[in-house]
Design a protein around this motif. Structure first.
Motif, PDB file in Angstrom:
ATOM      1  N   GLY A  74       0.775  -1.230   0.000  1.00 20.71           N
ATOM      2  CA  GLY A  74       0.000   0.000   0.000  1.00 20.71           C
ATOM      3  C   GLY A  74       0.807   1.280   0.000  1.00 20.71           C
ATOM      4  N   ALA A  75       2.141   1.193  -0.124  1.00 24.10           N
ATOM      5  CA  ALA A  75       2.988   2.390   0.016  1.00 24.10           C
ATOM      6  C   ALA A  75       3.340   3.052  -1.305  1.00 24.10           C
ATOM      7  CB  ALA A  75       4.272   2.041   0.767  1.00 24.10           C
ATOM      8  N   ARG A  76       2.951   2.444  -2.437  1.00 21.77           N
ATOM      9  CA  ARG A  76       3.446   2.982  -3.711  1.00 21.77           C
ATOM     10  C   ARG A  76       2.988   4.412  -3.979  1.00 21.77           C
ATOM     11  NH1 ARG A  76       2.646  -0.476  -9.002  1.00 21.77           N
ATOM     12  NH2 ARG A  76       0.452   0.071  -8.705  1.00 21.77           N
ATOM     13  N   ASP A  77       1.717   4.711  -3.780  1.00 21.06           N
ATOM     14  CA  ASP A  77       1.248   6.071  -4.057  1.00 21.06           C
ATOM     15  C   ASP A  77       1.949   7.083  -3.165  1.00 21.06           C
ATOM     16  OD1 ASP A  77      -0.390   5.229  -6.079  1.00 21.06           O
ATOM     17  OD2 ASP A  77      -2.236   5.283  -4.903  1.00 21.06           O
ATOM     18  N   THR A  78       2.268   6.690  -1.936  1.00 16.44           N
ATOM     19  CA  THR A  78       3.011   7.588  -1.044  1.00 16.44           C
ATOM     20  C   THR A  78       4.382   7.889  -1.624  1.00 16.44           C
ATOM     21  OG1 THR A  78       1.862   6.730   0.900  1.00 16.44           O
ATOM     22  CG2 THR A  78       3.969   7.839   1.273  1.00 16.44           C
ATOM     23  N   LEU A  79       5.083   6.858  -2.119  1.00 15.45           N
ATOM     24  CA  LEU A  79       6.409   7.074  -2.689  1.00 15.45           C
ATOM     25  C   LEU A  79       6.328   7.882  -3.979  1.00 15.45           C
ATOM     26  CD1 LEU A  79       9.439   6.667  -2.718  1.00 15.45           C
ATOM     27  CD2 LEU A  79       9.069   4.488  -3.906  1.00 15.45           C
ATOM     28  N   VAL A  80       5.373   7.568  -4.843  1.00 20.86           N
ATOM     29  CA  VAL A  80       5.250   8.300  -6.106  1.00 20.86           C
ATOM     30  C   VAL A  80       5.004   9.782  -5.837  1.00 20.86           C
ATOM     31  CG1 VAL A  80       3.822   8.628  -8.158  1.00 20.86           C
ATOM     32  CG2 VAL A  80       4.530   6.324  -7.492  1.00 20.86           C
ATOM     33  N   GLU A  81       4.108  10.087  -4.909  1.00 21.21           N
ATOM     34  CA  GLU A  81       3.831  11.488  -4.591  1.00 21.21           C
ATOM     35  C   GLU A  81       5.075  12.185  -4.060  1.00 21.21           C
ATOM     36  OE1 GLU A  81       3.045  15.020  -2.470  1.00 21.21           O
ATOM     37  OE2 GLU A  81       3.616  13.157  -1.442  1.00 21.21           O
ATOM     38  N   LEU A  82       5.797  11.528  -3.156  1.00 22.18           N
ATOM     39  CA  LEU A  82       7.022  12.106  -2.607  1.00 22.18           C
ATOM     40  C   LEU A  82       8.075  12.272  -3.691  1.00 22.18           C
ATOM     41  CD1 LEU A  82       8.804  12.931  -0.176  1.00 22.18           C
ATOM     42  CD2 LEU A  82       9.373  10.498   0.096  1.00 22.18           C
ATOM     43  N   PHE A  83       8.242  11.265  -4.520  1.00 20.60           N
ATOM     44  CA  PHE A  83       9.256  11.302  -5.577  1.00 20.60           C
ATOM     45  C   PHE A  83       8.964  12.448  -6.551  1.00 20.60           C
ATOM     46  CE2 PHE A  83      12.553   8.602  -7.571  1.00 20.60           C
ATOM     47  CZ  PHE A  83      12.719   9.298  -8.751  1.00 20.60           C
ATOM     48  N   GLU A  84       7.720  12.532  -6.989  1.00 23.41           N
ATOM     49  CA  GLU A  84       7.394  13.562  -7.982  1.00 23.41           C
ATOM     50  C   GLU A  84       7.486  14.968  -7.399  1.00 23.41           C
ATOM     51  OE1 GLU A  84       4.696  11.291 -11.265  1.00 23.41           O
ATOM     52  OE2 GLU A  84       3.600  12.351  -9.685  1.00 23.41           O
ATOM     53  N   ARG A  85       7.272  15.105  -6.115  1.00 25.28           N
ATOM     54  CA  ARG A  85       7.338  16.423  -5.484  1.00 25.28           C
ATOM     55  C   ARG A  85       8.762  16.839  -5.139  1.00 25.28           C
ATOM     56  NH1 ARG A  85       4.878  15.420  -0.811  1.00 25.28           N
ATOM     57  NH2 ARG A  85       6.790  15.620   0.456  1.00 25.28           N
ATOM     58  N   GLU A  86       9.607  15.858  -4.712  1.00 27.92           N
ATOM     59  CA  GLU A  86      10.899  16.220  -4.124  1.00 27.92           C
ATOM     60  C   GLU A  86      12.127  15.734  -4.882  1.00 27.92           C
ATOM     61  OE1 GLU A  86      10.972  18.314  -1.758  1.00 27.92           O
ATOM     62  OE2 GLU A  86       8.941  18.183  -0.939  1.00 27.92           O
ATOM     63  N   PHE A  87      11.986  14.703  -5.751  1.00 23.09           N
ATOM     64  CA  PHE A  87      13.184  14.054  -6.269  1.00 23.09           C
ATOM     65  C   PHE A  87      13.365  14.147  -7.780  1.00 23.09           C
ATOM     66  CE2 PHE A  87      12.694  10.976  -2.471  1.00 23.09           C
ATOM     67  CZ  PHE A  87      13.350  11.865  -1.639  1.00 23.09           C
ATOM     68  N   ILE A  88      12.553  14.878  -8.482  1.00 16.11           N
ATOM     69  CA  ILE A  88      12.771  15.036  -9.928  1.00 16.11           C
ATOM     70  C   ILE A  88      13.708  16.213 -10.179  1.00 16.11           C
ATOM     71  CG2 ILE A  88      11.717  15.536 -12.161  1.00 16.11           C
ATOM     72  CD1 ILE A  88       9.275  13.984 -11.285  1.00 16.11           C
ATOM     73  N   GLU A  89      13.252  17.419  -9.849  1.00 13.54           N
ATOM     74  CA  GLU A  89      14.082  18.593 -10.111  1.00 13.54           C
ATOM     75  C   GLU A  89      15.396  18.551  -9.343  1.00 13.54           C
ATOM     76  OE1 GLU A  89       9.996  19.645 -11.359  1.00 13.54           O
ATOM     77  OE2 GLU A  89      10.847  18.693  -9.563  1.00 13.54           O
TER      78      GLU A  89
END
Length: 200
Positions: A13-28
């Motif tokens: 159940g943690a994937r959406d949590t990681l995707v949201e965090l990744f897209e917000r903090e780890f792309i740019e």
């Protein structure tokens, strides 16, 4: 270019949590260090996994960029939250593109994106050229990059030789008779780009 194909096993159940965090903090914040965040995927058949791809100009740049990112403010601030979603992050292949430019013309856009079928073929050493026929209709093709992993903090799968193909759509495309050049059964994944995946 050097590519990492990274497939993480996550807590249930943690994937959406990681995707949201990744897209917000780890792309740019990765791109600021010279890393190209190529694609982010959900595997609809494996809901507790996260698959993504990043790229570097060469191995020297990879070492510098990874050092800068993993000692930088974004990772230090959010690493604990990211790790809390993860069970295993060591399913990583170091790759180089072959046969055609990866994902040419498939970036950008919005809305629902078509899925990608990822196939990882374990192949005999020196047989990559035999797989040229697989480039027809492919979105991207890669082969193992055998350079030494100079950023030992992040393991990669070593001692393997693979040919990797991405195609568009859910249906498996026809594969030429290549069994004599395989060292094991291919692995198949059906991947859907996330909302901010560069490859759509």
């Amino acid at each position: 270019m050097i590519y990492e194909l990274r497939r993480y096993t996550l807590r249930p159940g943690a994937r959406d949590t990681l995707v949201e965090l990744f897209e917000r903090e780890f792309i740019e914040t990765q791109e600021e260090t010279g890393i190209e965040v190529v694609a982010l995927f959900r595997d609809q058949r494996a809901p507790d996994t996260f698959t993504w791809i990043r790229a570097f100009p060469d191995m020297e740049s990879r070492f510098r960029s990874l050092t800068d990112f993993y000692t930088g403010a974004a990772w230090k601030t959010h690493a604990e939250a990211a790790r809390a979603t993860m069970v295993d992050t060591d399913d990583v292949l170091l790759l180089r593109p072959v046969l055609l430019p990866p994902f040419a013309g498939l970036s950008g856009g919005s809305g629902e994106a078509a899925p990608y079928r990822l196939t990882v073929f374990p192949v005999a050493e020196g047989s990559v050229a035999r797989f040229a026929a697989l480039a027809e209709g492919a979105a991207a093709c890669f082969a193992t990059e055998h350079a030494v992993n100079t950023y030992a903090r992040l393991p990669v799968r070593e001692g393997e030789n693979v040919f990797v193909r991405f195609t568009r759509g859910e249906d498996a495309p026809a594969v030429p008779a290549l069994d004599d050049h395989l060292t094991g059964p291919p692995r198949h994944f059906l991947l859907h780009p996330t909302e901010r995946s560069h490859v759509r």
